[in-house]
Motif scaffolding. Sequence first.
Motif, PDB file in Angstrom:
ATOM      1  N   HIS A 166       0.813  -1.227   0.000  1.00 46.78           N
ATOM      2  CA  HIS A 166       0.000   0.000   0.000  1.00 46.78           C
ATOM      3  C   HIS A 166       0.841   1.269   0.000  1.00 46.78           C
ATOM      4  CE1 HIS A 166      -4.045  -1.766   0.643  1.00 46.78           C
ATOM      5  NE2 HIS A 166      -3.305  -2.800   1.025  1.00 46.78           N
ATOM      6  N   HIS A 197       0.511   0.206  -6.321  1.00 46.90           N
ATOM      7  CA  HIS A 197      -0.441   1.223  -6.781  1.00 46.90           C
ATOM      8  C   HIS A 197      -0.053   1.781  -8.151  1.00 46.90           C
ATOM      9  CE1 HIS A 197      -2.869   1.728  -3.182  1.00 46.90           C
ATOM     10  NE2 HIS A 197      -1.841   1.990  -2.425  1.00 46.90           N
ATOM     11  N   ILE A 271      -6.554  17.594   4.528  1.00 44.92           N
ATOM     12  CA  ILE A 271      -6.977  16.533   5.455  1.00 44.92           C
ATOM     13  C   ILE A 271      -5.966  15.396   5.380  1.00 44.92           C
ATOM     14  CG2 ILE A 271      -8.713  14.730   5.860  1.00 44.92           C
ATOM     15  CD1 ILE A 271     -10.848  16.698   5.316  1.00 44.92           C
ATOM     16  N   ARG A 273      -3.623  12.221   7.925  1.00 43.28           N
ATOM     17  CA  ARG A 273      -3.034  11.773   9.174  1.00 43.28           C
ATOM     18  C   ARG A 273      -1.846  12.678   9.422  1.00 43.28           C
ATOM     19  NH1 ARG A 273      -0.074   7.880   9.455  1.00 43.28           N
ATOM     20  NH2 ARG A 273      -0.046   7.309   7.265  1.00 43.28           N
ATOM     21  N   LYS A 278       3.160  13.498   4.602  1.00 45.35           N
ATOM     22  CA  LYS A 278       2.016  14.192   4.004  1.00 45.35           C
ATOM     23  C   LYS A 278       2.316  15.644   3.602  1.00 45.35           C
ATOM     24  CE  LYS A 278      -0.633  10.532   4.613  1.00 45.35           C
ATOM     25  NZ  LYS A 278      -1.127   9.704   3.505  1.00 45.35           N
ATOM     26  N   ILE A 306      -7.122  19.694   8.761  1.00 46.52           N
ATOM     27  CA  ILE A 306      -7.481  18.677   9.743  1.00 46.52           C
ATOM     28  C   ILE A 306      -6.344  17.660   9.758  1.00 46.52           C
ATOM     29  CG2 ILE A 306      -9.224  16.970  10.462  1.00 46.52           C
ATOM     30  CD1 ILE A 306     -10.664  19.506  10.041  1.00 46.52           C
ATOM     31  N   VAL A 308      -5.233  14.232  11.665  1.00 45.03           N
ATOM     32  CA  VAL A 308      -5.606  13.193  12.629  1.00 45.03           C
ATOM     33  C   VAL A 308      -4.366  12.738  13.379  1.00 45.03           C
ATOM     34  CG1 VAL A 308      -6.944  11.081  12.903  1.00 45.03           C
ATOM     35  CG2 VAL A 308      -6.992  12.302  10.734  1.00 45.03           C
ATOM     36  N   VAL A 350     -12.174  13.709  12.648  1.00 38.27           N
ATOM     37  CA  VAL A 350     -13.531  14.253  12.558  1.00 38.27           C
ATOM     38  C   VAL A 350     -14.462  13.146  12.046  1.00 38.27           C
ATOM     39  CG1 VAL A 350     -12.810  16.642  12.187  1.00 38.27           C
ATOM     40  CG2 VAL A 350     -13.129  15.144  10.218  1.00 38.27           C
ATOM     41  N   ASP A 372       3.660   9.476  -1.230  1.00 31.31           N
ATOM     42  CA  ASP A 372       2.455   8.781  -0.781  1.00 31.31           C
ATOM     43  C   ASP A 372       2.183   7.615  -1.725  1.00 31.31           C
ATOM     44  OD1 ASP A 372       0.167   8.346   0.771  1.00 31.31           O
ATOM     45  OD2 ASP A 372      -0.458  10.438   0.687  1.00 31.31           O
ATOM     46  N   GLY A 373       1.846   6.453  -1.180  1.00 30.31           N
ATOM     47  CA  GLY A 373       1.574   5.287  -2.019  1.00 30.31           C
ATOM     48  C   GLY A 373       0.496   5.625  -3.032  1.00 30.31           C
ATOM     49  N   MET A 374      -0.677   6.000  -2.537  1.00 31.32           N
ATOM     50  CA  MET A 374      -1.769   6.403  -3.407  1.00 31.32           C
ATOM     51  C   MET A 374      -2.288   7.766  -2.983  1.00 31.32           C
ATOM     52  SD  MET A 374      -4.039   6.239  -5.718  1.00 31.32           S
ATOM     53  CE  MET A 374      -3.546   4.760  -6.551  1.00 31.32           C
ATOM     54  N   ASN A 375      -2.912   7.853  -1.848  1.00 29.82           N
ATOM     55  CA  ASN A 375      -3.632   8.969  -1.232  1.00 29.82           C
ATOM     56  C   ASN A 375      -5.110   8.893  -1.596  1.00 29.82           C
ATOM     57  OD1 ASN A 375      -4.865  11.677  -0.689  1.00 29.82           O
ATOM     58  ND2 ASN A 375      -2.866  11.880   0.265  1.00 29.82           N
ATOM     59  N   LEU A 376      -5.860   8.412  -0.635  1.00 26.46           N
ATOM     60  CA  LEU A 376      -7.297   8.219  -0.843  1.00 26.46           C
ATOM     61  C   LEU A 376      -8.095   9.493  -0.575  1.00 26.46           C
ATOM     62  CD1 LEU A 376      -7.707   4.662   0.733  1.00 26.46           C
ATOM     63  CD2 LEU A 376      -7.339   5.270  -1.663  1.00 26.46           C
ATOM     64  N   GLU A 380     -11.519  10.772  -2.273  1.00 28.04           N
ATOM     65  CA  GLU A 380     -12.738  11.011  -1.491  1.00 28.04           C
ATOM     66  C   GLU A 380     -13.300  12.398  -1.789  1.00 28.04           C
ATOM     67  OE1 GLU A 380     -11.242   8.200   2.243  1.00 28.04           O
ATOM     68  OE2 GLU A 380     -11.448  10.347   2.547  1.00 28.04           O
TER      69      GLU A 380
HETATM   70  P1  ADQ Z   1      -2.796   6.539   4.670  1.00 22.57           P
HETATM   71  O1  ADQ Z   1      -1.381   7.001   4.795  1.00 22.57           O
HETATM   72  O2  ADQ Z   1      -3.526   6.432   5.940  1.00 22.57           O
HETATM   73  O3  ADQ Z   1      -2.898   5.160   3.877  1.00 22.57           O
HETATM   74  P2  ADQ Z   1      -4.771   7.836   2.800  1.00 22.57           P
HETATM   75  O4  ADQ Z   1      -4.763   7.001   1.585  1.00 22.57           O
HETATM   76  O5  ADQ Z   1      -4.870   9.285   2.506  1.00 22.57           O
HETATM   77  O6  ADQ Z   1      -3.471   7.666   3.701  1.00 22.57           O
HETATM   78  O7  ADQ Z   1      -6.006   7.395   3.678  1.00 22.57           O
HETATM   79  C1  ADQ Z   1      -6.339   8.085   4.852  1.00 22.57           C
HETATM   80  C2  ADQ Z   1      -7.770   7.731   5.285  1.00 22.57           C
HETATM   81  O8  ADQ Z   1      -7.987   8.283   6.577  1.00 22.57           O
HETATM   82  C3  ADQ Z   1      -8.818   8.303   4.366  1.00 22.57           C
HETATM   83  O9  ADQ Z   1      -9.822   7.368   4.147  1.00 22.57           O
HETATM   84  C4  ADQ Z   1      -9.366   9.520   5.127  1.00 22.57           C
HETATM   85  O10 ADQ Z   1     -10.729   9.772   4.927  1.00 22.57           O
HETATM   86  C5  ADQ Z   1      -9.133   9.144   6.562  1.00 22.57           C
HETATM   87  N1  ADQ Z   1      -8.831  10.393   7.283  1.00 22.57           N
HETATM   88  C6  ADQ Z   1      -7.770  11.174   7.045  1.00 22.57           C
HETATM   89  N2  ADQ Z   1      -7.849  12.239   7.839  1.00 22.57           N
HETATM   90  C7  ADQ Z   1      -8.981  12.137   8.574  1.00 22.57           C
HETATM   91  C8  ADQ Z   1      -9.597  12.936   9.578  1.00 22.57           C
HETATM   92  N3  ADQ Z   1      -9.061  14.092   9.998  1.00 22.57           N
HETATM   93  N4  ADQ Z   1     -10.727  12.514  10.116  1.00 22.57           N
HETATM   94  C9  ADQ Z   1     -11.271  11.368   9.706  1.00 22.57           C
HETATM   95  N5  ADQ Z   1     -10.747  10.587   8.774  1.00 22.57           N
HETATM   96  C10 ADQ Z   1      -9.602  10.952   8.212  1.00 22.57           C
HETATM   97  C11 ADQ Z   1      -1.962   4.218   3.286  1.00 22.57           C
HETATM   98  C12 ADQ Z   1      -0.962   4.812   2.300  1.00 22.57           C
HETATM   99  C13 ADQ Z   1      -1.679   5.565   1.198  1.00 22.57           C
HETATM  100  C14 ADQ Z   1      -2.679   4.637   0.505  1.00 22.57           C
HETATM  101  C15 ADQ Z   1      -3.556   3.911   1.516  1.00 22.57           C
HETATM  102  C16 ADQ Z   1      -4.373   2.823   0.845  1.00 22.57           C
HETATM  103  O11 ADQ Z   1      -0.043   5.670   2.960  1.00 22.57           O
HETATM  104  O12 ADQ Z   1      -0.772   6.089   0.256  1.00 22.57           O
HETATM  105  O13 ADQ Z   1      -3.508   5.408  -0.352  1.00 22.57           O
HETATM  106  O14 ADQ Z   1      -2.771   3.293   2.522  1.00 22.57           O
HETATM  107  O15 ADQ Z   1      -3.596   1.927   0.138  1.00 22.57           O
END
Ligand code: ADQ
Length: 462
Positions: A166, A197, A271, A273, A278, A306, A308, A350, A372-376, A380
Amino acid sequence: MSGRLLIVSNRLPVTVSGSDGRPVVRASVGGLATGLRTPHERSHGTWIGWTGELVELGEDGRCELQRQLQKRRLVSVELSAEEIRVYYERIANSVLWPVCHDRLDQLPLRVNGWDVYERVNARFADAVAREWREGDQVWVHDYHLLRVPALVRERIPRARIGFFLHIPFPTPEIFFTLAWRRELVEGMLGADVVGFHTKRHRGHFAAAVHRLLGINAHANEFEYGGRRVRAGVFPMGIDARDFERRAESPAVRSEVTRLRRNDTGPLLLGIDRLDYSKGIPRRLIAVEQLLRRHPEWRERVRFVQIAVPSREGVRAYQHVREEVESLVGRINGTYSVPAWAPIHYVHRSVSRSVLIALYRAADVMVVTPVRDGMNLVAKEFVASRTDNDGVLVLSEFAGAAEELVDSLIVNPYDVDQTAEAMHQALVMAPEERTRRMRALRECVMKNDVQRWAANFLEALGE
Ligand code: ADQ
């Protein structure tokens, strides 16, 4: 698919909390949990993983937890306090994570504990071997479990095994800083299909395999250990329909109105983590540069970040938090007036409806990871914009940039360019915003997480 699917990931797709010594098990909402729910249920398979650190449960509570997990067909791998510290916090999160995100500066000066990583990976492989039946497929996930495919292969030579990474696979020059580079690559090659990815991550992996083992890929397949190993590209998506549906819900609509109340100025949004990958500090400096170079935005634009809380036990994460908070203080101190502040910084998670309302209320979404691997989050945001409006500013170093080519792509290390892209997004004509968003939506809605899982499993079944 005839057999069952055995999913293996560090964390189970649930969170366990406790109340009066009794366990409370809730389904997680994360991307992986959502994407694999259908294959997990349909195939009547098992999901093997760790429950996360547990609160005090007592003997009865533990039995009750096992019953609840069993009902959901989840098998827990238990970790001791030392294993959590070494396998999870040190090797996975303080060594593999920074190396895969090109952050050698974040490495501890001395790395030990590979034996504990191996031992825990072997425990996961043992759990697979106990569950596996003829015809089952095994799908292992992510950097915590890089050795698991080979360890399962040792136990069950004829098993059909898939592995998905990932996070990025870095260039060989960076990957080779790991003392265990060879063992890790051999671990991944235990699978029949190794998924990434992006093409770039797959290319780096192929280069590492070539340099470590002298094996060349032909049409993305390696001959290894008398088997063929396919390296595939499977860009992960999100549960796009769910975001679309929620974005239209009354709860989200009223939250958007609340966010917009008393405010006519444009909204920029970040938004993430709170993680050094990031790019939050440089993003803040870009906002500062926007205010400096384009004074017309002063007392008008708001940037909501935001962040997290994440991995707070790891020192590097405490540093990034301090850095972010000091920048927010400095920039707000310089530009705020009593009735307005440029940066609204929220250091907590949140709810989903607030998250989607923020996506809907934003004029510009700023996603600028340094790697970042992907960034979801980027996807979203797009799925939530059923109004075909809003502009995405996206780092070229996010895996998502390979697909989301209709965003404004920036180099996050070039702060001036990022600031100019923010400005360009703020002044973009409505027709261009709509044209770009429509194109982005087509991509995100089509390539959702269900399709991602189906594509991977199809390749595994071939
Ligand atoms: P992450 O590094 O966690 O994932 P990301 O793909 O952006 O990064 O996913 C974060 C998730 O956390 C999203 O679904 C988002 O909605 C949720 N989130 C983030 N901030 C939030 C907040 N303040 N409140 C509530 N929810 C929040 C890892 C890799 C990525 C890859 C994914 C999936 O680092 O590159 O895309 O795995 O493979």
